[in-house]
Scaffold this active site. Sequence first.
Site, short mmCIF file in Angstrom:
data_model
loop_
_atom_site.label_atom_id
_atom_site.label_comp_id
_atom_site.label_asym_id
_atom_site.label_seq_id
_atom_site.Cartn_x
_atom_site.Cartn_y
_atom_site.Cartn_z
N CYS A 101 11.58 -0.59 -11.96
CA CYS A 101 10.38 0.10 -12.44
C CYS A 101 9.21 -0.87 -12.54
O CYS A 101 9.10 -1.63 -13.51
CB CYS A 101 10.64 0.76 -13.80
SG CYS A 101 9.23 1.71 -14.42
N CYS A 144 6.88 -0.23 -15.50
CA CYS A 144 7.47 -0.61 -16.79
C CYS A 144 7.42 -2.13 -16.99
O CYS A 144 7.09 -2.61 -18.08
CB CYS A 144 8.92 -0.17 -16.87
SG CYS A 144 9.24 1.56 -16.52
N ASP A 145 7.77 -2.88 -15.94
CA ASP A 145 8.04 -4.30 -16.10
C ASP A 145 7.05 -5.23 -15.38
O ASP A 145 7.13 -6.45 -15.53
CB ASP A 145 9.45 -4.62 -15.59
CG ASP A 145 10.52 -3.85 -16.36
OD1 ASP A 145 10.31 -3.59 -17.55
OD2 ASP A 145 11.55 -3.50 -15.76
#
Length: 307
Positions: free
Chosen positions: A134, A137-138
Amino acid sequence: MPDEKQLIIIGSGPAGYTAGIYASRAQIKPLLFTGEEPGGQLIGTTEVENYPGFEDGVQGPELMQKFRKQAEKFGAEIMDAKVDKVDFKERPFKIWSADKEYNANIVIIATGASAVWLGLENEARLKGRGVSSCATCDGFFFKNKDVVVVGGGDVALEDAIFLTKVAKSVKVIHRRDELRASEFMQARAKKNKKIEFMWNTDVIDVLGKDKVEAVRVKNNQTNEESEIKCEGVFVAIGHHPNTEIFKGQIEVDKKKGYIIVHDGSKTSVEGVFAAGDVHDFNYRQAVTAAGFGCMAAMDCERWLEEN
């Protein structure tokens, strides 16, 4: 005799637990099955910095534990077990777990989706320590670092373009000599000077002791192997919804397998609702999954009032 319940929630994670919180507060008294991975995909993540309310970030397992405790606080019954089979042909709906039958008038499906991985031993070992599925997300954790994206579809190119906003360089590694992504996405990615493409290349290992340091790749035309130094590996070769046990019971997208919803969270079977990544293949974020869980619980409450 089957165990009779008013509402059964299948699946945990942000969607399932949020549905449990809202349903319990509405005095619906749900039974929630966590599945094989209690807490969903966030259990396998480390720092979560984009969930509202945690200005210093929070560990994925800790966040899911907070969700769970809040659902239990309001009266949700939670079982650490997976559902093996369902029958939605008639009401009450039948659900089986570990050879025991449970009946319910309404059901929320929140089984989520799982990332497709490369299947490498070190890939699994270094998840959350440089290996991710992701980028949104990261990606922030890889500011001014060299990263690679594995894949050749729209998601891979979207991830690569997103990562150029933070990373120093982005290499897209694809096993073919042409991309599967749309022409529009290809044009955008190829125009970006931070993105470099490696064709006909397979990732055969992820290197690093405590965090990602490089990937070993192999040209599938020449069989030549080499190492690429990097600190982040983003695997973007697809997701698959966890819908196997529901096929033949409710309508799913024939191409991708995601549950089809309408009018909020309603499925093709009256009284069965869906929430989170099990139907959402666009956003796939913890906060959107939680929102869908809220919607499903509220739709359940309205359905009960009307019926």
